[in-house]
Design a protein around this motif. Sequence first.
Motif, short mmCIF file in Angstrom:
data_model
loop_
_atom_site.label_atom_id
_atom_site.label_comp_id
_atom_site.label_asym_id
_atom_site.label_seq_id
_atom_site.Cartn_x
_atom_site.Cartn_y
_atom_site.Cartn_z
N ILE A 158 45.90 47.15 59.55
CA ILE A 158 45.41 47.11 58.17
C ILE A 158 46.54 47.29 57.17
N LEU A 159 47.36 48.32 57.41
CA LEU A 159 48.46 48.65 56.49
C LEU A 159 49.46 47.50 56.39
N SER A 160 49.74 46.86 57.52
CA SER A 160 50.69 45.73 57.54
C SER A 160 50.16 44.58 56.69
N VAL A 161 48.92 44.18 56.94
CA VAL A 161 48.36 42.99 56.28
C VAL A 161 48.19 43.23 54.78
N LEU A 162 47.59 44.36 54.41
CA LEU A 162 47.33 44.60 53.00
C LEU A 162 48.62 44.74 52.21
N ALA A 215 37.92 43.80 60.33
CA ALA A 215 38.48 43.12 61.51
C ALA A 215 39.24 44.10 62.40
N PHE A 216 40.05 44.97 61.78
CA PHE A 216 40.89 45.86 62.57
C PHE A 216 40.15 47.11 63.06
N GLN A 217 38.96 47.33 62.58
CA GLN A 217 38.21 48.48 63.09
C GLN A 217 37.87 48.29 64.57
N GLN A 218 37.84 47.03 64.99
CA GLN A 218 37.61 46.74 66.41
C GLN A 218 38.69 45.73 66.84
N ARG A 219 39.91 46.21 66.88
CA ARG A 219 41.05 45.29 67.00
C ARG A 219 41.13 44.57 68.34
N ARG A 220 40.43 45.08 69.36
CA ARG A 220 40.48 44.40 70.67
C ARG A 220 39.49 43.24 70.73
N LYS A 221 38.56 43.21 69.79
CA LYS A 221 37.54 42.16 69.82
C LYS A 221 38.01 40.93 69.05
N THR A 222 37.35 39.80 69.31
CA THR A 222 37.65 38.61 68.52
C THR A 222 37.09 38.81 67.11
N LYS A 228 30.70 40.65 62.72
CA LYS A 228 29.25 40.39 62.89
C LYS A 228 28.43 40.81 61.68
N THR A 229 28.81 41.95 61.07
CA THR A 229 28.01 42.48 59.96
C THR A 229 28.04 41.58 58.72
N PHE A 230 28.93 40.58 58.71
CA PHE A 230 29.00 39.69 57.55
C PHE A 230 27.91 38.61 57.57
N ASN A 231 27.14 38.56 58.68
CA ASN A 231 26.05 37.57 58.79
C ASN A 231 26.51 36.14 58.47
N ASP A 243 38.08 32.74 67.21
CA ASP A 243 38.41 33.05 68.61
C ASP A 243 39.56 34.05 68.71
N GLN A 244 40.26 34.24 67.60
CA GLN A 244 41.46 35.09 67.61
C GLN A 244 41.08 36.57 67.49
N ARG A 245 42.00 37.43 67.93
CA ARG A 245 41.88 38.86 67.63
C ARG A 245 42.64 39.13 66.34
N PRO A 246 42.28 40.20 65.61
CA PRO A 246 42.90 40.41 64.29
C PRO A 246 44.42 40.50 64.33
N GLU A 247 44.97 41.09 65.38
CA GLU A 247 46.44 41.26 65.41
C GLU A 247 47.17 39.93 65.59
N GLN A 248 46.42 38.86 65.90
CA GLN A 248 47.03 37.53 66.06
C GLN A 248 47.11 36.75 64.75
#
Length: 265
Positions: A158-162, A215-222, A228-231, A243-248
């Motif tokens: 999060i800190l890197s991206v923002l 996205a980074f709250q579950q960084r291992r997930k795609t 998901k909560t964005f509907n 298909d990507q993970r956030p760190e990608q």
Amino acid sequence: MSKNHKNKTEVKAKKFLGQHFLEDESIAQKIADALTLNGYDQVLEIGPGMGVLTKYLLEKPITTYVIEIDTESVDYLKNNYLHLAPRILEKDFLKYDLKETFGDKPFAISGNFPYNISTQIVFKTLEMRDQIPEFSGMFQKEVAKRICSKEGSKVYGILSVLTQAFYDAEYLFTVPPNVFNPPPKVDSGVLRLIRKDNYSLPCDEALFFKVVKQAFQQRRKTIRNSLKTFNLSDNLKANSIFDQRPEQLSVDQFITLTQLIENDK
């Protein structure tokens, strides 16, 4: 001799304030020299302590302000840096409205930042990015590395991206524990942030912050799973970016992702 007079050994580092006083003059000078002095003529030092960095900032052709919550350090600075006294802000940086001091004028930030509030200092800087063209200073090394890391790194987050959405981040040098009193248990790192020429994002900035954090709250997930909560529509979720993970994802890809979500009908 006035009872307020302090000698150098009298200001004790306070653990609850996260204080570690830098005692190496050459490192203090290097931190001061990290400022480019481009685009501002004022600098705010956070947590000056006994002024080891302040001394070198005061040599620069800019106006130096310091903000310090520790009353003992404030007394020391007032007694030892008399001409600085009117520009010593005895305030909590995180709570103080900096416009009371700087109005709408630009200023840089420098400092040997207390570890326990260093990431909050960065977030407040991002909120005030219109006025802060440059930021340099010392963090715990792993935090400094995280701020400057690129996509694909384990510490990218999060800190890197923002931060890098608005600033070019550069890790400058590492500082060992033995130059501080008391020595911290870890290395420190000095970085410099220079605001990008175009630092307004081509997307909804509030949504961008929300997307990155979620996205980074579950960084291992795609991204598909972590957002998901964005509907989102099935049509949008079919996009390969999900298909990507956030760190990608690079900063630019997070901007693209935000635009896609904005336009999702």
